[in-house]
Design an enzyme around this catalytic site. Structure first.
Site, PDB file in Angstrom:
ATOM      1  N   ASP A   1       0.758  -1.348   0.038  1.00 38.56           N
ATOM      2  CA  ASP A   1      -0.068   0.208   0.000  1.00 38.56           C
ATOM      3  C   ASP A   1       1.063   1.238  -0.053  1.00 38.56           C
ATOM      4  OD1 ASP A   1      -2.458  -1.358   0.241  1.00 38.56           O
ATOM      5  OD2 ASP A   1      -2.549  -1.230   2.336  1.00 38.56           O
TER       6      ASP A   1
ATOM      7  N   GLN B   1      -0.710   7.278  -6.182  1.00 42.34           N
ATOM      8  CA  GLN B   1      -1.956   8.305  -5.605  1.00 42.34           C
ATOM      9  C   GLN B   1      -2.131   9.452  -6.876  1.00 42.34           C
ATOM     10  OE1 GLN B   1       0.277   8.677  -2.074  1.00 42.34           O
ATOM     11  NE2 GLN B   1      -1.093   7.717  -0.988  1.00 42.34           N
TER      12      GLN B   1
ATOM     13  N   ARG C   1      -1.470  -0.435  -8.659  1.00 36.51           N
ATOM     14  CA  ARG C   1      -2.707  -0.029  -8.266  1.00 36.51           C
ATOM     15  C   ARG C   1      -2.657   1.655  -8.171  1.00 36.51           C
ATOM     16  NH1 ARG C   1      -3.743  -0.594  -2.296  1.00 36.51           N
ATOM     17  NH2 ARG C   1      -4.362  -3.002  -2.694  1.00 36.51           N
TER      18      ARG C   1
ATOM     19  N   ALA D   1      -5.267   8.709   0.176  1.00 32.04           N
ATOM     20  CA  ALA D   1      -6.280   8.738   1.331  1.00 32.04           C
ATOM     21  C   ALA D   1      -6.005   9.782   2.565  1.00 32.04           C
ATOM     22  CB  ALA D   1      -6.329   7.366   2.030  1.00 32.04           C
TER      23      ALA D   1
ATOM     24  N   HIS E   1     -14.353   4.123  -5.959  1.00 34.47           N
ATOM     25  CA  HIS E   1     -15.743   3.708  -5.854  1.00 34.47           C
ATOM     26  C   HIS E   1     -16.416   5.093  -6.411  1.00 34.47           C
ATOM     27  CE1 HIS E   1     -13.436   2.850  -1.899  1.00 34.47           C
ATOM     28  NE2 HIS E   1     -13.806   1.698  -2.340  1.00 34.47           N
TER      29      HIS E   1
ATOM     30  N   ARG F   1      -6.992   6.057  14.167  1.00 36.86           N
ATOM     31  CA  ARG F   1      -5.973   6.443  13.488  1.00 36.86           C
ATOM     32  C   ARG F   1      -6.524   7.099  12.150  1.00 36.86           C
ATOM     33  NH1 ARG F   1      -1.384   4.119  11.124  1.00 36.86           N
ATOM     34  NH2 ARG F   1      -1.894   2.154  11.687  1.00 36.86           N
TER      35      ARG F   1
HETATM   36  P1  FAD Z   1     -14.475   9.386  -3.360  1.00 39.15           P
HETATM   37  O1  FAD Z   1     -14.695  10.539  -4.326  1.00 39.15           O
HETATM   38  O2  FAD Z   1     -13.821   9.649  -2.260  1.00 39.15           O
HETATM   39  O3  FAD Z   1     -15.654   8.508  -3.378  1.00 39.15           O
HETATM   40  C1  FAD Z   1     -16.612   8.077  -4.062  1.00 39.15           C
HETATM   41  C2  FAD Z   1     -18.001   7.575  -3.361  1.00 39.15           C
HETATM   42  O4  FAD Z   1     -17.480   6.477  -2.411  1.00 39.15           O
HETATM   43  C3  FAD Z   1     -18.232   8.784  -2.672  1.00 39.15           C
HETATM   44  O5  FAD Z   1     -19.673   8.685  -2.435  1.00 39.15           O
HETATM   45  C4  FAD Z   1     -17.825   8.539  -1.169  1.00 39.15           C
HETATM   46  O6  FAD Z   1     -18.617   8.798  -0.314  1.00 39.15           O
HETATM   47  C5  FAD Z   1     -17.671   7.130  -1.212  1.00 39.15           C
HETATM   48  N1  FAD Z   1     -16.611   6.462  -0.445  1.00 39.15           N
HETATM   49  C6  FAD Z   1     -15.284   6.456  -0.785  1.00 39.15           C
HETATM   50  N2  FAD Z   1     -14.514   5.994   0.216  1.00 39.15           N
HETATM   51  C7  FAD Z   1     -15.543   5.531   1.296  1.00 39.15           C
HETATM   52  C8  FAD Z   1     -15.348   4.883   2.344  1.00 39.15           C
HETATM   53  N3  FAD Z   1     -14.129   4.412   2.896  1.00 39.15           N
HETATM   54  N4  FAD Z   1     -16.352   4.321   3.050  1.00 39.15           N
HETATM   55  C9  FAD Z   1     -17.558   4.954   2.694  1.00 39.15           C
HETATM   56  N5  FAD Z   1     -17.687   5.417   1.449  1.00 39.15           N
HETATM   57  C10 FAD Z   1     -16.794   5.653   0.706  1.00 39.15           C
HETATM   58  N6  FAD Z   1      -5.266   5.110  -0.584  1.00 39.15           N
HETATM   59  C11 FAD Z   1      -4.135   5.420  -0.470  1.00 39.15           C
HETATM   60  O7  FAD Z   1      -3.645   6.524  -0.003  1.00 39.15           O
HETATM   61  N7  FAD Z   1      -2.998   4.364  -0.333  1.00 39.15           N
HETATM   62  C12 FAD Z   1      -3.533   3.207  -0.584  1.00 39.15           C
HETATM   63  O8  FAD Z   1      -2.689   2.143  -0.829  1.00 39.15           O
HETATM   64  C13 FAD Z   1      -4.804   2.878  -0.997  1.00 39.15           C
HETATM   65  N8  FAD Z   1      -5.239   1.656  -1.287  1.00 39.15           N
HETATM   66  C14 FAD Z   1      -6.445   1.576  -1.813  1.00 39.15           C
HETATM   67  C15 FAD Z   1      -6.949   0.335  -2.146  1.00 39.15           C
HETATM   68  C16 FAD Z   1      -8.380   0.218  -2.713  1.00 39.15           C
HETATM   69  C17 FAD Z   1      -8.786  -1.201  -3.011  1.00 39.15           C
HETATM   70  C18 FAD Z   1      -9.232   1.358  -2.507  1.00 39.15           C
HETATM   71  C19 FAD Z   1     -10.713   1.253  -3.100  1.00 39.15           C
HETATM   72  C20 FAD Z   1      -8.979   2.339  -2.177  1.00 39.15           C
HETATM   73  C21 FAD Z   1      -7.525   2.826  -1.659  1.00 39.15           C
HETATM   74  N9  FAD Z   1      -7.151   4.034  -1.246  1.00 39.15           N
HETATM   75  C22 FAD Z   1      -5.880   4.020  -0.959  1.00 39.15           C
HETATM   76  C23 FAD Z   1      -8.028   4.827  -0.920  1.00 39.15           C
HETATM   77  C24 FAD Z   1      -8.176   6.027  -1.827  1.00 39.15           C
HETATM   78  O9  FAD Z   1      -7.141   6.701  -1.859  1.00 39.15           O
HETATM   79  C25 FAD Z   1      -9.260   7.099  -1.568  1.00 39.15           C
HETATM   80  O10 FAD Z   1      -9.138   7.753  -0.435  1.00 39.15           O
HETATM   81  C26 FAD Z   1     -10.789   6.341  -1.419  1.00 39.15           C
HETATM   82  O11 FAD Z   1     -10.718   5.318  -2.495  1.00 39.15           O
HETATM   83  C27 FAD Z   1     -11.644   7.298  -1.668  1.00 39.15           C
HETATM   84  O12 FAD Z   1     -11.613   7.734  -3.259  1.00 39.15           O
HETATM   85  P2  FAD Z   1     -12.804   7.276  -4.278  1.00 39.15           P
HETATM   86  O13 FAD Z   1     -11.944   7.022  -5.485  1.00 39.15           O
HETATM   87  O14 FAD Z   1     -13.418   6.077  -3.863  1.00 39.15           O
HETATM   88  O15 FAD Z   1     -13.743   8.509  -4.349  1.00 39.15           O
END
Ligand code: FAD
Length: 304
Positions: A125, A154, A175, A180, A218, A280
């Site tokens: 990650d 990212q 990936r 985040a 998502h 955290r």
């Molecule tokens: P957004 O615009 O944030 O979300 C789109 C929609 O999904 C919105 O409606 C939002 O409310 C919903 N949503 C998004 N996240 C969540 C949640 N946690 N709970 C509930 N609803 C949510 N980040 C890193 O920095 N390093 C990593 O290694 C990393 N690995 C990841 C691995 C996977 C499989 C996924 C899916 C995410 C990962 N992330 C990681 C997190 C990523 O960077 C984003 O912070 C997170 O996915 C939210 O971005 P989004 O693209 O879903 O868009």
């Protein structure tokens, strides 16, 4: 910091553990390895692949990092014994990256040796910007040692478009996600649409290089745009997969991706450290808390 975020930070200190527990349960498979394996088995039966991630607290000494290393080896044994379609994701800081680079490598190489036994894949990650460079370096070293591994880029980071070149090695597997952590505007895009646009630009560059890509998001708009990109590039189904966090309420979208023939992988966290981990993450980025609350209230009772 906005008022809501300040409230979030304040409330995590006084919120009863069972409340955090109820909310974390939306995302976390359970305390034990068995919980993670069972959930992935269930997901497999619906056509999804899995990634298991052992939740960990911040590590401060060598012994803790060794314990986490051993747990990851047990996880790889467990996956092989269960015969499930599942790889692993780990955080290099949990293996000691911030303590000492050599310590981290010693731990990581043991996990890679175990993965090699089963020809399984190990994802590193990406964490906050203080370890981006170190993570890329560790990934490069790991790829030379065992090719079935890869890290994460990212889209909010300015540097990401160039980091794709660093990760462009034989059998590369990246990936891509939005990111985040809270990063400063000097190094990271803050604008929502700009991050989406950069995500697409990076995904296109990754595809132009023919690299296997995990499209982690998502965001429905982004998923739709990625589908267009895949079509335009005629990118083969064996060169990409969509990825989502277990618990985020986008089941319908993921079901339709599966029925259209795309590969989809759920990221499933588990482990006894779920409480400290949840707190955290909420403190690191209060925006996650808002998404979490949304997911908690809009989810059906029977989670995947
Ligand atoms: P957004 O615009 O944030 O979300 C789109 C929609 O999904 C919105 O409606 C939002 O409310 C919903 N949503 C998004 N996240 C969540 C949640 N946690 N709970 C509930 N609803 C949510 N980040 C890193 O920095 N390093 C990593 O290694 C990393 N690995 C990841 C691995 C996977 C499989 C996924 C899916 C995410 C990962 N992330 C990681 C997190 C990523 O960077 C984003 O912070 C997170 O996915 C939210 O971005 P989004 O693209 O879903 O868009």
């Amino acid at each position: 910091m906005g008022l809501l975020n300040s409230l979030v930070l304040g409330s995590t200190k006084i919120m009863p553990k069972f409340v955090i527990g109820r909310i974390a349960a939306v995302y976390v498979a359970g305390n034990k390895l068995r919980d993670g394996l069972d959930l992935v088995q269930k997901l497999n039966s619906k056509g999804f692949s899995g990634t298991l991630d052992l939740l960990g607290e911040e590590v401060t000494n060598r012994r803790q990092t060794n314990r986490i290393r051993d747990s990851y080896c047990e996880l790889l044994d467990g996956i092989a014994n269960a015969g499930i379609d599942c790889n692993i994701s780990l955080k290099l800081t949990a293996l000691g990256l911030k303590i000492n680079e050599d310590l981290c490598w010693d731990n990581l190489s043991v996990v890679l040796d175990k993965a090699r036994e089963y020809e399984n894949f190990v994802r590193m990650d990406m964490e906050d910007a203080s370890v981006t460079e170190l993570t890329l370096r560790m990934c490069d070293r790991a790829k030379k040692y065992y090719s079935k591994c890869g890290t994460v880029l990212q889209a909010y980071m300015h540097r990401t478009i160039n980091d794709i070149d660093i990760l462009d090695v034989p059998h590369s597997n990246i990936r891509i996600c939005k990111g985040a952590y809270k990063e400063s505007e000097n190094i990271a895009y803050q604008d929502y649409q700009k991050i989406r646009d950069n995500y697409l630009e990076c995904a296109e560059k990754i595809m132009d290089k023919g690299i296997y890509v995990g499209l982690a998001t998502h965001d429905d708009w982004l998923i739709e745009s990625l589908l267009d990109l895949i079509k335009r590039k005629k990118y083969k189904p064996n060169k990409y997969e969509f990825q989502a966090l277990s618990g985020v309420p986008i089941d319908k979208r993921l079901d339709s991706l599966i029925s259209e023939g795309h590969k989809v992988r759920y990221y499933v966290p588990y482990g006894p450290e779920w409480y400290a981990y949840s707190i955290r993450r909420m403190r690191e980025n209060p925006d996650i808390w808002k998404d979490t609350m949304k997911a908690f209230f809009f989810r059906t009772k029977h989670r995947r």
